[in-house]
Design an enzyme around this catalytic site. Structure first.
Site, mmCIF file in Angstrom:
data_model
loop_
_atom_site.group_PDB
_atom_site.id
_atom_site.type_symbol
_atom_site.label_atom_id
_atom_site.label_comp_id
_atom_site.label_asym_id
_atom_site.label_seq_id
_atom_site.Cartn_x
_atom_site.Cartn_y
_atom_site.Cartn_z
ATOM 1 N N GLU A 94 0.850 -1.241 -0.003
ATOM 2 C CA GLU A 94 0.067 0.009 0.120
ATOM 3 C C GLU A 94 0.844 1.326 0.010
ATOM 4 O OE1 GLU A 94 -4.366 -0.943 1.903
ATOM 5 O OE2 GLU A 94 -2.424 -1.153 3.355
HETATM 6 C C1 ACM Z 1 -2.420 -5.308 3.691
HETATM 7 O O1 ACM Z 1 -3.730 -5.847 4.105
HETATM 8 N N1 ACM Z 1 -2.330 -4.146 3.362
HETATM 9 C C2 ACM Z 1 -1.468 -6.354 3.632
#
Ligand code: ACM
EC number: 3.2.1.52
Length: 498
Positions: free
Chosen positions: A319
């Site tokens: 992310e």
């Molecule tokens: C995640 O759920 N950001 C690995």
């Protein structure tokens, strides 16, 4: 399973489910076989072994962990030990390549013989024996004559626990390790750092826990683990056949680190406060300052690796969008390799040019990992619509997420996952994120019984699995879950609804 269940044991089981005690107390009735994960092969044979007094234990010196586990199991059932007793339990190390590292054989006849190539294999055999025996002490025990031959389908059978958003105390981790061992799970991945908290003491950077350890998600618990506590936890887990896998999430999800050491952020970043919100993707190590960031990463990893002997070390990588992202993953994975270990990164890390032994952990359903598979990268499977157990046990469960699947992740859904198409998979891992999980009881509720289903998917061969059988077997283990003090979700599929 050659002989799945005998009619009389099915009846005993049905009576037990109905809450009616069955079996005379002098001659205990043979117990039903309700093993989770279901073994590779179970051959029941005529006859049963009665245990009414003490037993003798004959244990290989080279298997201290299994010996201790067996001693604890017998003590918990009030079964005394006496070297002269007629009934003997043998724990034997044998050479039998077919059993592999973790497989075992369990034979109940005139005595009980557990055999394996390793102490870990024998530990798994002891767990199967525990599951064959009742959950609580009773006047006598009877085991059906049986030959069980068993070995795991996957070497990685895991749980990822987010201790960063909301801290989980060491005692809770110990309990979770015990419960995982009961189901032959063997990897506990600790998500130790995130925006909301930094949970591992790093001696060269004390403010990481002084400042970063003092925050948590709103409503959650803060805190941190000393290196000494983590070393003890590593040993505790190892003695139960479980490897602790640390994750230091980088280069994003680092607000707790930036709040502790402002120089890790780029100079134009204004918000350097501890964070307790729910957003993701806003913080990043300043990749334009490699002279600051890489020494930090190396120093932190050196201390982390000195605490955790795990071959695989998780470097995060989720992310975050940044022009230097792929370069960061490649450099950090290479650093881990230089230190003699293997990096795991979340799936996004597959855009980096890394050595093909770097492991990627899948989390978004449908993420295209084919290029990494073509290069031979191993995979850990955690697709969110099956294994994100911060999602509800049922649709609309309070304090659960539903961004990945609006109906939540009920037990049957999780059990229905098919790992077969992932040809380079080394295993499966369920993940409990803790933005909405702030107590031990809430964690238990999200973990159980769904972790038992995770264990069966990762251990048992596809040909032996089936939801109807799983429901019957795990349902019958309810007393064991109660005896372990698990605050599980009262799953209606198991007849557990209150
Ligand atoms: C995640 O759920 N950001 C690995």
């Amino acid at each position: 399973m050659k002989s799945p269940i005998k009619p009389e044991t099915l009846l005993a089981c049905l009576l037990a489910v109905a809450g009616i005690a069955c079996g005379p107390s002098s001659q205990a009735a043979a117990l039903p076989l309700h093993l989770v994960p279901v073994p590779q092969s179970v051959e029941t044979q005529p006859g049963e072994l009665q245990i009414s007094g003490a037993v003798a234990v004959d244990a290989a010196e080279a298997a201290p962990d299994a010996k201790r586990a067996l001693a604890e199991a017998l003590a918990g059932l009030g079964i005394a030990r006496d070297d002269a007793a007629a009934t003997r339990i043998h724990l034997q190390l044998v050479e039998d390549a077919a059993l592999g590292e973790e497989g075992y054989r369990l034979v109940v006849a005139d005595d009980i013989r557990l055999s394996a190539q390793t102490d870990v294999g024998l530990l798994h055999a002891v767990q199967s024996l525990r599951q064959l025996l009742p959950a609580r002490a009773q006047p006598g025990y009877a085991l059906p004559h049986v030959v069980i031959t068993d070995a795991p389908a996957y070497r990685w059978r895991g749980l990822s626990l987010d201790v960063a958003r909301s801290f989980l105390p060491v005692e809770y981790l110990q309990k979770t390790i015990d419960r995982m061992a009961f189901f032959k799970l063997n990897r506990l991945h600790l998500h130790l750092t995130d925006d909301q908290g930094w949970r591992i003491e790093i001696k060269r950077y004390p403010k990481l826990v002084e400042i970063g350890g003092a925050s948590a998600v709103k409503g959650g618990r803060s805190g941190f683990y000393t290196q000494e506590e983590l070393r003890e936890l590593v040993a505790y887990a190892q003695a139960r056949g479980i490897t602790l896998v640390p994750e230091i999430d980088m280069p994003g999800h680092v607000q707790a680190a930036l709040a502790s050491y402002n120089e890790l952020a780029c100079d134009d970043v204004e918000n350097l406060s501890p964070y307790s919100g729910l957003e993701v993707g806003f913080s990043v190590l300043c990749l334009d300052k490699p002279e600051v960031v890489y020494p930090f990463v190396r120093n932190v990893l050196e201390e982390v690796l000195a605490v955790f002997p795990s071959k695989e070390i998780h470097i995060g990588g989720d992310e975050i969008k940044h022009p230097l992202y792929a370069d960061f993953v490649a450099r950090t994975a290479a650093m881990v390799e230089e230190m003699g270990r293997t990096a795991i990164a979340w799936e996004e890390g597959s855009v980096a040019d890394t050595n093909p032994d770097v492991v990627f952990q899948l989390w978004n359903d449908g993420y295209d990992i084919s290029a990494a598979v073509a290069k031979g990268h191993p995979l850990i499977l955690s697709p969110c619509s099956y294994f994100y157990i911060d999602h509800g046990n049922y649709a609309g469960q309070p304090e659960t997420y539903d961004w990945c699947r609006k109906e939540g992740v009920p037990l049957a859904r999780l059990y229905g996952f098919d790992p077969a198409p992932f040809t380079t998979a080394v295993g499966i891992e369920a993940a409990l994120w803790t933005e909405l999980v702030h107590t031990d009881a809430a964690a238990d509720n999200r973990l159980w019984p769904r972790l038992a289903a995770t264990a069966e998917l990762a251990w048992s061969p596809a040909g032996q699995r089936g939801y109807a059988g799983f429901v019957q077997r795990v349902g019958a283990l309810r007393g064991h879950l109660d005896a372990m003090g698990i605050d599980y979700h009262a799953e209606p599929d198991l007849g557990w609804a209150k």
